[in-house]
Design an enzyme around this catalytic site. Structure first.
Site, PDB file in Angstrom:
ATOM      1  N   ASP A   1     114.560 -36.542  23.781  1.00 38.92           N
ATOM      2  CA  ASP A   1     114.237 -35.293  23.105  1.00 38.92           C
ATOM      3  C   ASP A   1     114.211 -35.487  21.594  1.00 38.92           C
ATOM      4  OD1 ASP A   1     114.424 -32.227  22.573  1.00 38.92           O
ATOM      5  OD2 ASP A   1     114.443 -32.372  24.747  1.00 38.92           O
TER       6      ASP A   1
ATOM      7  N   SER B   1     111.592 -26.029  29.441  1.00 36.48           N
ATOM      8  CA  SER B   1     112.521 -27.043  28.920  1.00 36.48           C
ATOM      9  C   SER B   1     113.933 -26.853  29.470  1.00 36.48           C
ATOM     10  CB  SER B   1     112.527 -27.023  27.397  1.00 36.48           C
ATOM     11  OG  SER B   1     111.358 -27.605  26.876  1.00 36.48           O
TER      12      SER B   1
ATOM     13  N   HIS C   1     116.171 -28.851  19.427  1.00 39.52           N
ATOM     14  CA  HIS C   1     115.794 -28.750  20.837  1.00 39.52           C
ATOM     15  C   HIS C   1     116.670 -29.637  21.715  1.00 39.52           C
ATOM     16  CE1 HIS C   1     113.081 -29.197  24.399  1.00 39.52           C
ATOM     17  NE2 HIS C   1     112.804 -27.936  24.130  1.00 39.52           N
TER      18      HIS C   1
END
Length: 397
Positions: free
Chosen positions: A55, A270, A90
């Protein structure tokens, strides 16, 4: 000055108070009930399993993680550093969702993409709009970041690879040969790979993210594509609709850690992927001998199915973590069955090379003559039929 005033002044001098969320776990939302996580935790909690989160990086020092996160290499680069607002936003959130389901697992963070607000990403996105994706490396987009991340995770002992990223949502160019090869490498080592199905599935014409393109890495063979579901069990309206979707998991209003030390609420395929990866960690903790194919089959078999056996909206249904972990505990180890038949390769039976007999010249003459006669007959028939057709046409006039 009374006691209240003294306390107030002292607080002002000390600076802003630390949010309560910094020292607390992420709020337990509806996804816990939907996945039946409490029941799954009575069977396994992910102990001994490493989940690689590929990520934007992870703030390993977040109070929620308590030393359960190990930092890996940064394959995407771009200049961002931990502590900046556009580093690890994220990835930290995804790690929180993994650990929410598998609290005793460990996370290996490998940085392979940029956060949305990263200046490096903005620069490459602007370049791509004016040019083509393949030449994006000219302005700083490293190639092979995802492929390198997969190889690194496998070599460091990860049993699960969680990839909450996809084609044009994260600046990906689609299918990549090196990434496909890396996926094959991971599967060959017994590693389970999961990826988000994508967030471009909206049918609203005013939604700028509505594209529903084929999203990689979810579309690579062997990768478990994860769609997002809502509290009612239906597809989240943004979740992309494609045949590569294998399974679904909660993806609306999911609380998770942020890169500032607190927690935020977010939606997308996600977090659905991260929650699914946590479930797989529970399964492997319960039964370390499971193969990637067995994991997929168990997730499919135990899922809470839609009205039919499969849909491109939710795959085979919404994950039932408790049922999946229970089934994992009773699954037998997959073993290759040796072939007990005759050997035909390598040291198998051999014989003299086949030698074809020479053709008889008489047969060639006879065959050629017959072919010539047949051809003449066909030509004659053609002209005869044509003459009859012309005669009939003349009489009709």
């Amino acid at each position: 000055m009374n006691v209240l005033q003294i306390v107030t002044v002292a607080a002002l001098l000390a600076g802003p108070a630390v949010p309560a969320a910094v020292t607390a776990q992420a709020p337990q939302g509806w996804e816990q009930t939907a996945l039946r996580v409490p029941a799954a935790h009575r069977l396994a909690q992910g102990k001994g399993v490493t989940v690689a989160v590929l990520d934007t990086g992870v703030v390993a020092g977040h109070p929620e993680f308590r030393g359960r996160v190990t930092g890996g290499p940064d394959y995407i680069g771009g200049g961002a550093r931990p502590g900046q607002s556009y580093w690890g936003e994220h990835g930290t959130s995804m790690t929180s969702s993994v650990l929410k389901v598998a609290p005793q697992s460990r996370v290996l963070s490998v940085r392979v993409i940029w956060d949305h607000l990263d200046p490096a990403r903005k620069k490459v996105d602007a370049f791509i709009k004016e040019n083509d994706f393949k030449s994006a490396e000219k302005v700083g987009k490293p190639g092979n970041a995802l492929a390198k991340g997969i190889h690194y995770a496998v070599d460091k002992g990860a049993r699960v690879i969680s990839m909450s990223l996809g084609s044009d949502e994260w600046g990906w160019g689609g299918y990549e040969d090196d990434t496909a090869a890396a996926v094959d490498y991971a599967l060959g080592k017994g590693v389970v790979l999961l990826a988000s199905s994508g967030n471009g599935g909206s049918t609203d014409r005013n939604d700028v993210d509505a594209n529903n393109v084929v999203s990689y890495p979810a579309a690579y063979p062997g990768v478990i594509g994860v769609a997002a579901s809502g509290p009612t069990g239906r597809r989240a309206d943004f979740s992309q609709v494609h045949t590569y979707t294998t399974i679904a998991a909660p993806g609306i209003d999911i609380w998770a850690a942020n890169n500032r030390g607190g927690h935020d609420n977010g939606s997308g395929t996600s977090p659905a992927c991260a929650l699914a990866a946590g479930t797989v960690a529970l399964m492997l903790s319960r039964n370390p001998d499971l193969t990637p194919r067995q994991v997929r089959d168990i997730l499919v078999r135990t899922a809470k199915r839609p009205t039919v056996s499969y849909t491109t909206y939710l795959g085979f249904g919404v994950i039932d973590a408790a049922a999946a972990v229970q089934a994992a505990g009773t699954a037998k180890a997959a073993k290759a069955v040796p072939y007990k038949g005759k050997k035909y390769f390598g040291q198998g039976p051999t014989d003299r090379p086949t030698v074809n007999a020479p053709l008889d010249p008489d047969y060639l003459i006879i065959g050629g003559g017959a072919a010539g006669i047949g051809l003449l007959c066909l030509v004659g028939a053609f002209f005869l039929l044509r003459r009859r057709s012309s005669a009939k046409s003349g009489r009709r006039r």
